[in-house]
Design a protein around this motif. Sequence first.
Motif, short mmCIF file in Angstrom:
data_model
loop_
_atom_site.label_atom_id
_atom_site.label_comp_id
_atom_site.label_asym_id
_atom_site.label_seq_id
_atom_site.Cartn_x
_atom_site.Cartn_y
_atom_site.Cartn_z
N ASN A 8 21.37 -4.28 -51.89
CA ASN A 8 21.72 -2.86 -51.66
C ASN A 8 22.70 -2.35 -52.71
OD1 ASN A 8 20.31 -1.67 -49.44
ND2 ASN A 8 21.30 -3.20 -48.13
N TRP A 9 23.57 -3.24 -53.20
CA TRP A 9 24.58 -2.85 -54.19
C TRP A 9 23.95 -2.58 -55.56
CZ3 TRP A 9 25.75 -5.64 -58.69
CH2 TRP A 9 26.85 -5.14 -59.41
N ARG A 10 22.97 -3.40 -55.90
CA ARG A 10 22.39 -3.31 -57.24
C ARG A 10 21.49 -2.07 -57.37
NH1 ARG A 10 17.42 -3.38 -57.48
NH2 ARG A 10 17.60 -3.15 -59.74
N TYR A 11 21.31 -1.64 -58.58
CA TYR A 11 20.30 -0.61 -58.88
C TYR A 11 19.94 -0.76 -60.34
CZ TYR A 11 23.77 2.18 -61.40
OH TYR A 11 24.69 2.60 -62.32
N ALA A 12 18.83 -0.15 -60.74
CA ALA A 12 18.36 -0.29 -62.12
C ALA A 12 19.25 0.57 -63.02
CB ALA A 12 16.89 0.12 -62.22
N THR A 13 20.31 -0.03 -63.47
CA THR A 13 21.40 0.66 -64.16
C THR A 13 20.92 1.30 -65.47
OG1 THR A 13 22.76 -1.08 -63.23
CG2 THR A 13 23.79 0.30 -64.89
N LYS A 14 21.14 2.61 -65.59
CA LYS A 14 20.67 3.32 -66.79
C LYS A 14 21.73 3.38 -67.88
CE LYS A 14 16.94 4.30 -64.52
NZ LYS A 14 16.07 3.15 -64.40
N ARG A 15 23.01 3.34 -67.47
CA ARG A 15 24.09 3.36 -68.46
C ARG A 15 25.07 2.23 -68.14
NH1 ARG A 15 24.55 7.99 -71.64
NH2 ARG A 15 25.82 6.54 -72.84
N ALA A 145 21.84 -11.92 -60.50
CA ALA A 145 22.82 -11.02 -61.12
C ALA A 145 23.54 -10.22 -60.03
CB ALA A 145 22.12 -10.09 -62.12
N ALA A 146 22.78 -9.73 -59.06
CA ALA A 146 23.39 -8.92 -57.99
C ALA A 146 24.41 -9.74 -57.21
CB ALA A 146 22.30 -8.39 -57.07
N LEU A 147 24.09 -11.00 -56.94
CA LEU A 147 25.04 -11.86 -56.20
C LEU A 147 26.30 -12.11 -57.01
CD1 LEU A 147 22.72 -14.46 -54.45
CD2 LEU A 147 24.33 -12.94 -53.31
N GLU A 148 26.18 -12.06 -58.35
CA GLU A 148 27.35 -12.24 -59.23
C GLU A 148 28.08 -10.92 -59.45
OE1 GLU A 148 28.65 -15.02 -60.46
OE2 GLU A 148 27.10 -16.29 -59.60
N LYS A 149 27.57 -9.84 -58.84
CA LYS A 149 28.09 -8.48 -59.08
C LYS A 149 28.03 -8.11 -60.55
CE LYS A 149 30.09 -6.24 -55.36
NZ LYS A 149 30.81 -5.03 -55.07
N VAL A 150 26.92 -8.50 -61.15
CA VAL A 150 26.63 -8.11 -62.53
C VAL A 150 25.47 -7.13 -62.46
CG1 VAL A 150 25.72 -8.94 -64.75
CG2 VAL A 150 27.48 -10.26 -63.55
N ASP A 151 25.60 -6.00 -63.14
CA ASP A 151 24.50 -5.03 -63.12
C ASP A 151 23.37 -5.50 -64.03
OD1 ASP A 151 25.12 -2.75 -61.37
OD2 ASP A 151 26.97 -2.72 -62.56
N ALA A 152 22.17 -5.09 -63.64
CA ALA A 152 20.99 -5.57 -64.37
C ALA A 152 19.89 -4.52 -64.26
CB ALA A 152 20.51 -6.89 -63.75
N THR A 153 19.17 -4.33 -65.34
CA THR A 153 18.02 -3.41 -65.33
C THR A 153 16.78 -4.19 -65.74
OG1 THR A 153 19.56 -1.87 -66.35
CG2 THR A 153 17.28 -1.13 -66.09
N PRO A 154 15.83 -4.36 -64.80
CA PRO A 154 14.56 -4.94 -65.23
C PRO A 154 13.82 -3.89 -66.04
CG PRO A 154 14.49 -4.37 -62.88
CD PRO A 154 15.85 -3.99 -63.38
N MET A 155 13.18 -4.28 -67.12
CA MET A 155 12.55 -3.29 -68.00
C MET A 155 11.21 -3.78 -68.56
SD MET A 155 15.88 -2.12 -70.18
CE MET A 155 14.86 -1.22 -71.30
N GLU A 156 10.25 -2.89 -68.45
CA GLU A 156 8.97 -3.10 -69.14
C GLU A 156 8.77 -2.04 -70.21
OE1 GLU A 156 6.15 -2.79 -65.90
OE2 GLU A 156 5.55 -4.87 -66.18
N GLY A 157 9.70 -1.11 -70.27
CA GLY A 157 9.59 0.01 -71.19
C GLY A 157 9.95 -0.37 -72.61
N PHE A 158 9.09 -1.14 -73.23
CA PHE A 158 9.28 -1.49 -74.65
C PHE A 158 7.93 -1.84 -75.24
CE2 PHE A 158 9.89 -5.38 -72.21
CZ PHE A 158 9.14 -6.32 -72.90
N ASN A 159 7.88 -1.83 -76.55
CA ASN A 159 6.65 -2.18 -77.27
C ASN A 159 6.66 -3.71 -77.48
OD1 ASN A 159 4.86 -2.86 -79.35
ND2 ASN A 159 5.02 -0.83 -80.27
N GLY A 160 5.85 -4.37 -76.69
CA GLY A 160 5.85 -5.83 -76.69
C GLY A 160 5.50 -6.42 -78.04
#
Length: 210
Positions: A8-15, A145-160
């Motif tokens: 619940n704490w985590r979210y896909a952090t944009k900044r 990452a969430a359990l460590e209270k580290v923000d994280a953004t999973p991303m597929e938005g890139f040119n592989g």
Amino acid sequence: MTLIDALNWRYATKRMNGTKVEKEKLHNILEATRLSVSSLGLQPYSVIVVGNDELKRQIQPIAFNQPQITEASHLLIFAAWDEVTEERFDEFAQDTAQQRGLPVETVKEQIAGYKKNILSRPAEVNHQWAARQAYIALGTAVAAAALEKVDATPMEGFNGEALDELLGLKEKGLKSYAMLTLGYRDESNDWLVNQKKVRRPKEKLFVELV
Ligand SMILES: Cc1cc2nc3c(=O)[nH]c(=O)nc-3n(C[C@H](O)[C@H](O)[C@H](O)COP(=O)(O)O)c2cc1C
């Protein structure tokens, strides 16, 4: 913190704010990722850990200039094996034998059936299967990452293809599928930070057969 609290704490952090993730937290996230489940236990992928600022700057335009790339402390890149080969199975047998203290021939006998089965499938089917295993590791890393209270953004938005070229992944027999930025949220600049989390209601998500 329970896993539910952490999710619940985590979210896909944009900044992110550029703060470096502490060594021990990074270690714990990577170790959880290493312990992720995979079909047969083969882990047919690699996770590339990028902490270098210049490299992150080079990756950013390949990922639609998303700001969290350079504002993150580290990027994890989940890259699947391009091919599942006999040699890669044999390396798995070697590792298993060593870690379980067994003769490698014993392990090779144990895995002979499924090795034959997997290697008889078309290469592209096995590659897609490898990519699915990489995504499981991505999910494990997000939760860790969430359990460590580290923000994280999973991303597929890139040119592989461009990322594979930049990092020389093709030569390593790998193809990138997803990334995970690790860092700390920039609360004053992130539009998403206070938005309510949206998920499908349980009545819709779960199909209970009683
Ligand atoms: C495989 C995958 C790819 C994603 N790609 C991106 C991306 O490129 N950029 C981004 O900002 N968020 C990306 N997201 C984040 C999702 O949009 C986000 O997880 C989803 O909307 C749920 O919101 P929450 O993570 O904030 O709870 C991705 C998530 C996943 C799992």
